[in-house]
Design a protein around this motif. Structure first.
Motif, PDB file in Angstrom:
ATOM      1  N   MET A 168       0.863  -1.145   0.000  1.00 25.06           N
ATOM      2  CA  MET A 168       0.000   0.000   0.000  1.00 25.06           C
ATOM      3  C   MET A 168       0.918   1.218   0.000  1.00 25.06           C
ATOM      4  N   ASP A 169       0.538   2.206  -0.777  1.00 27.14           N
ATOM      5  CA  ASP A 169       1.404   3.373  -0.835  1.00 27.14           C
ATOM      6  C   ASP A 169       1.066   4.329   0.299  1.00 27.14           C
ATOM      7  N   ALA A 170       1.923   5.265   0.557  1.00 30.55           N
ATOM      8  CA  ALA A 170       1.818   6.167   1.711  1.00 30.55           C
ATOM      9  C   ALA A 170       0.613   7.075   1.605  1.00 30.55           C
ATOM     10  N   GLY A 171       0.233   7.499   0.410  1.00 33.72           N
ATOM     11  CA  GLY A 171      -0.916   8.399   0.227  1.00 33.72           C
ATOM     12  C   GLY A 171      -2.212   7.707   0.601  1.00 33.72           C
ATOM     13  N   LEU A 172      -2.369   6.463   0.152  1.00 36.77           N
ATOM     14  CA  LEU A 172      -3.578   5.710   0.463  1.00 36.77           C
ATOM     15  C   LEU A 172      -3.664   5.442   1.961  1.00 36.77           C
ATOM     16  N   ALA A 173      -2.528   5.134   2.584  1.00 36.81           N
ATOM     17  CA  ALA A 173      -2.508   4.889   4.021  1.00 36.81           C
ATOM     18  C   ALA A 173      -2.904   6.144   4.784  1.00 36.81           C
ATOM     19  N   ALA A 174      -2.467   7.296   4.312  1.00 34.86           N
ATOM     20  CA  ALA A 174      -2.798   8.565   4.982  1.00 34.86           C
ATOM     21  C   ALA A 174      -4.295   8.849   4.870  1.00 34.86           C
ATOM     22  N   VAL A 175      -4.871   8.613   3.665  1.00 33.11           N
ATOM     23  CA  VAL A 175      -6.303   8.842   3.459  1.00 33.11           C
ATOM     24  C   VAL A 175      -7.115   7.887   4.333  1.00 33.11           C
TER      25      VAL A 175
END
Length: 181
Positions: A1-8
């Motif tokens: 999972m990429d960092a942007g998706l994890a943040a969202v």
């Protein structure tokens, strides 16, 4: 999972948790306010009810004392026991109990209403039985005397039991602080 998706997803989870906490807090505050309002309402009604119940029990106890006398006399209860004055007092007590029963019934709750009206009915029946019994002075009416005596004793016992029941119900109604449904 990429960092942007994890943040969202993290932000979304935080928002859902915050909304859930706000809903739970709002529900708890509303429930607490409802309980407090109900408790206050019950408190405001308790004082007038206490006085109405006290007066009713006081008046009803006079008839209860008479009923106790009838019960203790049992088979020795004869028509000549009921002088004109005693009969008149029984009728007066029954009328007063009916008036006080109406006040207690209006003060409620439902259990008190039913119990107070039952006591008034029994007082009236006892009063009527006393009148009938008093008229049966001739020994030719021995069977009717016996039947009338049994009616008086039956109503006297029921009256005493109903008055005791009312007192317990009144205590319970006054103890209810409104926090229970």
């Amino acid at each position: 999972m990429d960092a942007g998706l994890a943040a969202v997803l993290g932000a979304l989870a935080g928002s859902v948790a915050t909304i859930g906490a706000a809903v739970a807090t709002g529900w708890a505050q509303r429930e607490e306010a409802r309980i407090a309002a109900r408790s206050e309402h019950k408190r405001e009604r308790r004082e007038p009810r206490h006085e109405v119940y006290r007066q009713f029990i006081s008046e009803a106890n006079h008839m209860g004392q008479q009923a106790g006398v009838y019960s203790s006399l049992g088979a020795a209860l004869t028509p000549d026991y009921f002088t004109e004055d005693r009969t008149r007092r029984v009728h007066e007590m029954a009328r007063l109990i009916e008036a006080k029963a109406t006040e207690a019934a209006l003060a409620g709750p439902k259990e008190i209403t039913e119990s107070a009206l039952k006591i008034a009915q029994l007082a009236s029946q006892l009063s009527g039985s006393v009148s009938n019994f008093r008229e049966l002075t001739d020994e030719r009416y021995q069977r009717m005397q016996d039947q009338s005596r049994r009616s008086i004793l039956k109503y006297a016992k029921e009256y005493e039991a109903s008055l005791n029941n009312f007192t317990l119900q009144a205590q319970s109604a006054l103890d209810d602080d409104g926090s229970r449904k």
